[in-house]
Design an enzyme around this catalytic site. Structure first.
Site, short mmCIF file in Angstrom:
data_model
loop_
_atom_site.label_atom_id
_atom_site.label_comp_id
_atom_site.label_asym_id
_atom_site.label_seq_id
_atom_site.Cartn_x
_atom_site.Cartn_y
_atom_site.Cartn_z
N GLU A 114 0.82 -1.21 0.00
CA GLU A 114 0.00 0.00 0.00
C GLU A 114 0.86 1.26 0.00
O GLU A 114 0.51 2.26 -0.62
CB GLU A 114 -0.96 -0.02 1.20
CG GLU A 114 -2.04 -1.10 1.06
CD GLU A 114 -2.98 -1.11 2.24
OE1 GLU A 114 -2.69 -1.81 3.22
OE2 GLU A 114 -4.01 -0.42 2.19
N GLU A 134 -4.57 -8.62 3.19
CA GLU A 134 -5.20 -8.32 4.47
C GLU A 134 -6.41 -9.17 4.80
O GLU A 134 -6.66 -9.50 5.95
CB GLU A 134 -5.60 -6.85 4.53
CG GLU A 134 -4.44 -5.88 4.67
CD GLU A 134 -3.85 -5.42 3.36
OE1 GLU A 134 -4.01 -6.12 2.34
OE2 GLU A 134 -3.18 -4.37 3.35
C1 LIG Z 1 -0.54 0.05 19.86
C2 LIG Z 1 -0.78 0.00 18.33
C3 LIG Z 1 -2.16 0.47 18.00
C4 LIG Z 1 -2.39 0.68 16.52
C5 LIG Z 1 -2.31 -0.62 15.78
C6 LIG Z 1 -2.59 -0.36 14.32
C7 LIG Z 1 -3.03 -1.61 13.64
C8 LIG Z 1 -3.56 -1.31 12.21
C9 LIG Z 1 -2.43 -1.03 11.29
C10 LIG Z 1 -2.86 -0.70 9.89
C11 LIG Z 1 -2.88 -1.90 9.02
C12 LIG Z 1 -2.99 -1.50 7.60
C13 LIG Z 1 -3.35 -2.64 6.72
C14 LIG Z 1 -2.16 -3.57 6.51
C15 LIG Z 1 -2.26 -4.86 6.91
C16 LIG Z 1 -1.18 -5.81 6.63
O1 LIG Z 1 -0.11 -5.51 6.16
S1 LIG Z 1 -1.57 -7.44 6.98
C17 LIG Z 1 -0.06 -8.35 6.72
C18 LIG Z 1 0.26 -8.53 5.27
N1 LIG Z 1 1.43 -9.39 5.13
C19 LIG Z 1 1.36 -10.69 4.80
O2 LIG Z 1 0.32 -11.25 4.55
C20 LIG Z 1 2.68 -11.45 4.74
C21 LIG Z 1 2.66 -12.62 5.73
N2 LIG Z 1 3.94 -13.33 5.72
C22 LIG Z 1 4.25 -14.21 4.74
O3 LIG Z 1 3.53 -14.47 3.81
C23 LIG Z 1 5.61 -14.86 4.87
O4 LIG Z 1 6.08 -14.62 6.16
C24 LIG Z 1 6.64 -14.34 3.84
C25 LIG Z 1 6.71 -12.85 3.87
C26 LIG Z 1 6.28 -14.86 2.45
C27 LIG Z 1 8.02 -14.93 4.23
O5 LIG Z 1 7.89 -16.33 4.31
P1 LIG Z 1 9.05 -17.19 4.98
O6 LIG Z 1 10.35 -16.73 4.46
O7 LIG Z 1 8.64 -18.60 4.89
O8 LIG Z 1 9.04 -16.76 6.52
P2 LIG Z 1 7.92 -17.10 7.60
O9 LIG Z 1 8.32 -18.28 8.37
O10 LIG Z 1 6.57 -17.07 6.98
O11 LIG Z 1 8.03 -15.80 8.52
C28 LIG Z 1 9.26 -15.57 9.23
C29 LIG Z 1 8.85 -15.02 10.57
O12 LIG Z 1 8.18 -13.76 10.37
C30 LIG Z 1 6.88 -13.82 10.93
N3 LIG Z 1 5.99 -13.04 10.10
C31 LIG Z 1 5.90 -13.09 8.76
N4 LIG Z 1 4.99 -12.20 8.32
C32 LIG Z 1 4.50 -11.58 9.43
C33 LIG Z 1 3.52 -10.52 9.65
N5 LIG Z 1 2.91 -9.91 8.64
N6 LIG Z 1 3.28 -10.16 10.93
C34 LIG Z 1 3.92 -10.75 11.95
N7 LIG Z 1 4.87 -11.72 11.82
C35 LIG Z 1 5.13 -12.12 10.55
C36 LIG Z 1 6.52 -15.29 10.95
O13 LIG Z 1 5.52 -15.54 11.91
C37 LIG Z 1 7.85 -15.90 11.30
O14 LIG Z 1 8.05 -15.68 12.67
P3 LIG Z 1 8.89 -16.76 13.51
O15 LIG Z 1 8.12 -18.04 13.38
O16 LIG Z 1 8.88 -16.23 14.89
O17 LIG Z 1 10.23 -16.83 12.85
#
Ligand SMILES: CCCCCCCCCCCCC/C=C/C(=O)SCCNC(=O)CCNC(=O)[C@H](O)C(C)(C)COP(=O)(O)OP(=O)(O)OC[C@H]1O[C@@H](n2cnc3c(N)ncnc32)[C@H](O)[C@@H]1OP(=O)(O)O
Length: 721
Positions: A114, A134
């Site tokens: 975005e 999302e």
């Molecule tokens: C006090 C605060 C108040 C305000 C709060 C505001 C909240 C509102 C905010 C506004 C939001 C706007 C809208 C936006 C929303 C989003 O962006 S939603 C998220 C979109 N992203 C995704 O869908 C990507 C998800 N991740 C993946 O698909 C994969 O991780 C990857 C990027 C393809 C990488 O894959 P790979 O190499 O296999 O690694 P993984 O094992 O999947 O991940 C590694 C570790 O990272 C953690 N992780 C990955 N993505 C996220 C994430 N989006 N959020 C949190 N953590 C994530 C994953 O869990 C792994 O963690 P560990 O297991 O601990 O290693």
């Protein structure tokens, strides 16, 4: 260190703002505030003509940290939440007096993409991954994506991408005009900087996505597209609201203008990110990543060994399914049978599987030939000298399996891993006649599951950590989610699914209408109802897998003649054109009034002499509980017996192996909405009325007595890992 952004001003006057929150450059409030600070700092510098936004270490941004969702933290007012989307992304970045260009490599998901959409141009590598994902967390694009994506790729394509959380590679994004140019990774930043300078020098257009209309359909077309999208999401998922809310926000922008819709988007995000659906989906997201985390082994930092050639021993139904999956994942496969006719049958089944894929457009004829070229049928072990992995899938005869494993030990290289595609008895027994217990495990593909994304790795206390690491990597390369199951008590996650199907048959035999059961479970959110699932996977597959389960766990299975009575009339399931349903040439299922005659045959055979009026009066929610609580009971047995590492593994297994709705968090997570005391009382009531099949396990009874939730991980038997 909290995530942040850095700024580097180049000699050519381009300021490079880098999102730096390794490893995935996730966004957070801190990162967004740092981005604001960096942008404002660059905008006031006289030596800065333009800005490029990128991510550190070849990763643009994997989006917002989803741990920020689901909780009630930051009960921000609309204004504060609109603060990020409107005041920073729209009014500071997109409306800036200097051009912004995004340089995209690696993941650009959710909020990360975005931010790129708000830039005035986007340059990407061809292999970058882009997507507004999302909705898979129960929310909607909340940094303006609902308004900018339709204006870049058109409403229809934007709806498809957003509603399906679809990810596209850079090269496809270019054809969609989602990005403006493609560059090799080593030239990406240079091209992005040059592009930004070209905009300054008016050699390239300064495009503000938010106000573009050239890609949008006419108002009438847009209304039609939005209405059909509404109907489709209501049909697919009537139990969740966020897809509909998202469509309404997109529609608001079309009708009332994008700026107004940004506020509607901010309001919607504030509501949705605190919903139970969001909490459930975030739980499943993390549970899926936890599932391959093995406490003891993770610390060993073992690297997986390469698996090139796989042997499948046994040519039955399962072996053909497994061989098909393997060659589709580009493994060299040898398929061993004991006699030529069986071998020919097995290979023709593989060919039929591939032909079906060509028929339904999931493969080309050329692809079919290529896959088939990877398959070789053999009748002996001569070609096993360079095999890296063996999957034994012979009939469920222990002595035959033991003989096969002792032959494998003689014919395969020392590094070769031996696995058995067992589903209901001990792996250790299978390898008893060998000295290779360290390299023996069970691999169980969920052939009962309609889409089979789950792969069980059944390990014994002798299975080496290296073999486990190899098998996890193998599963992921097969695009499966591996779940670790210890070789205890002889049952696996399949017992949860089998119990679900057995109790459905029990209810049907006692008078609950088959099609009502399916409709109720579908309305609850199951991918398909139990009887439709039986037709999809094939009645014979169920009989084969069920046989051992019934023999080894008689108290926990329901013996019925319903399926054999259907099979006698050549009703084998969807592929045969009829099973519990009739199927037309397009595979459309319709109820069959003749089913009642098979039901009568089954009742007579099971001595069910009367229709149970109590059961025919069950409400929809009672049917859901009566069919899913026994499966939950099985899941709790596995937790208690240390068969799985953690209870959330079974949430993933229920979603991927049973089609349980992810937006309810998985079967164990879902149980918290009832509490252990209620669940125990229902199971005890049914066990008095319908037998031990429903008897609650000790795990449920103990937690019920103390009113402890079934998800809390206290004092559960530890898995062997
Ligand atoms: C006090 C605060 C108040 C305000 C709060 C505001 C909240 C509102 C905010 C506004 C939001 C706007 C809208 C936006 C929303 C989003 O962006 S939603 C998220 C979109 N992203 C995704 O869908 C990507 C998800 N991740 C993946 O698909 C994969 O991780 C990857 C990027 C393809 C990488 O894959 P790979 O190499 O296999 O690694 P993984 O094992 O999947 O991940 C590694 C570790 O990272 C953690 N992780 C990955 N993505 C996220 C994430 N989006 N959020 C949190 N953590 C994530 C994953 O869990 C792994 O963690 P560990 O297991 O601990 O290693």
């Amino acid at each position: 260190m909290l995530g942040r952004t850095t700024v580097e001003v180049r000699a050519d006057g381009v300021a490079v703002v880098t999102i730096n929150n390794p490893p995935l450059n996730l966004l957070s409030v801190d990162v967004i505030l740092s981005l604001k600070e960096s942008i404002e700092g660059a905008l006031i510098r006289d030596d800065v003509k333009a800005i490029v936004v990128t991510g550190s270490r070849g990763k643009f941004s994997a989006g917002f940290d989803v741990t920020a969702f689901g909780g009630s933290q930051g009960k921000k007012t609309k204004m504060e939440l609109g603060f990020m989307s409107i005041q920073i992304v729209t009014d500071t970045l997109e409306a800036a007096r200097k051009p912004f260009v995004a340089a995209i490599e690696g993941p650009a998901f959710g909020g990360g993409l975005e931010i790129a959409l708000a830039c005035h141009a986007r340059i990407s590598t061809s292999s970058a991954q882009l997507g507004l994902t999302e909705l898979q967390y129960g929310i909607l694009p909340g940094l303006g994506g609902t308004q900018r994506l339709p204006r870049l790729v058109g409403l229809s394509k934007a709806l498809e991408m957003i509603l399906m959380s679809k990810r596209v590679e850079g090269k496809e994004a270019r054809t969609l005009s989602l990005v403006d140019a493609i560059a090799p990774a080593d030239k990406l930043l240079e091209l992005a900087c040059q592009w930004a300078l070209d905009i300054v020098e008016c050699r390239r257009p300064w495009m503000i996505s938010l106000y573009r209309t050239d890609k949008l359909e006419t108002l009438a077309e847009a209304r039609a597209i939005l209405n059909s999208a509404r109907l489709e999401v209501q049909r697919q998922n009537p139990n969740v609201v966020h897809p509909l809310v998202c469509i309404d926000v997109i529609g608001q922008g079309i009708v009332s203008g994008p700026r107004k819709a940004l506020w509607k988007e901010a309001e919607a995000l504030q509501e949705l990110r605190q919903s139970s659906t969001c909490r459930s989906l975030v739980h499943v997201f993390f549970a899926q990543r936890q599932i391959i985390k093995i406490p003891v082994i993770s610390k060993m930092n073992l690297l997986p060994r390469k698996i090139v050639k796989v042997a499948v021993v046994g040519g039955g139904l399962m072996s053909s399914e497994i061989a098909t999956m393997l060659i589709l994942s580009n493994y060299q496969v040898i398929l061993k049978e004991t006699n030529k006719k069986h071998l020919i049958d097995a290979i023709s089944r593989v060919k039929e599987n591939l032909q079906n894929r060509v028929k339904n457009g999931r493969a080309t004829q050329e692809g079919l030939e290529k896959s088939l070229s990877l398959l070789e049928g053999v009748l002996d072990y001569d070609k096993f000298k360079d095999v890296d992995l063996v999957i034994e899938a012979e009939s469920e005869s222990l002595s035959l399996k033991q003989e096969i494993f002792s032959n494998l030990e003689k014919c395969c290289p020392l590094h070769c891993i031996f696995t058995s595609n067992i589903s209901t008895f001990s792996v250790k027994l299978v390898g008893e006649r060998t000295k290779s217990q360290h390299r023996i495990a069970g691999i169980h593909f969920f052939c009962l599951s309609p889409v089979m994304p789950l792969m069980e790795i059944v390990h014994t206390e002798c299975t080496s950590p290296q073999v486990i690491v190899d098998l996890i990597d193998f599963g992921r390369k097969m695009r499966k989610t591996p779940i670790m199951v210890s070789d205890r008590k002889g049952y696996t996650v399949n017992s949860m699914l089998l119990t679900y199907l057995h109790v459905a048959i029990l209810l049907a035999e006692r008078g609950v209408d088959v099609y009502r059961i399916d409709q109720v479970l579908k309305s609850f959110g199951m991918q398909v109802g139990p009887f439709r699932m039986l037709d999809v996977v094939g009645l014979q597959v169920f009989v084969v897998i069920s046989k051992k389960f019934v023999e080894s766990l008689p108290d926990r299975s329901y013996k019925s003649q319903l399926i054999p009575s259907l099979q006698q009339d050549n009703r084998k399931g969807e592929r045969s054109g009829k099973g519990f349903y009739n199927y037309d040439n397009c595979g459309k299922a319709s109820p069959d009034p003749k089913l009642s005659r098979y039901m009568k045959t089954a009742r007579d055979a099971s001595n069910v002499t009367f229709i149970d009026s109590e059961l025919t009066k069950l409400s929809d929610s009672e049917i859901v509980e009566m069919i899913l609580f026994p499966a939950l009971n099985e899941a709790c047995r596995m937790i208690s017996d240390g068969v799985v590492i953690r209870s959330s593994d079974l949430d993933v297994a229920s979603v991927l192996g049973m089609g349980f709705p992810a937006y309810r968090g998985g079967i164990i997570y879902w149980s918290d909405s009832f509490g252990s005391t209620y669940i125990c009382s229902r199971l005890e009531k049914w066990s008095k009325e319908y037998g031990v099949f429903f008897r609650p396990c000790d795990y449920i009874m103990e937690r019920s007595a103390k009113s402890i939730s079934l998800t809390s991980e206290t004092r559960q038997a530890k898995s062997q890992l």
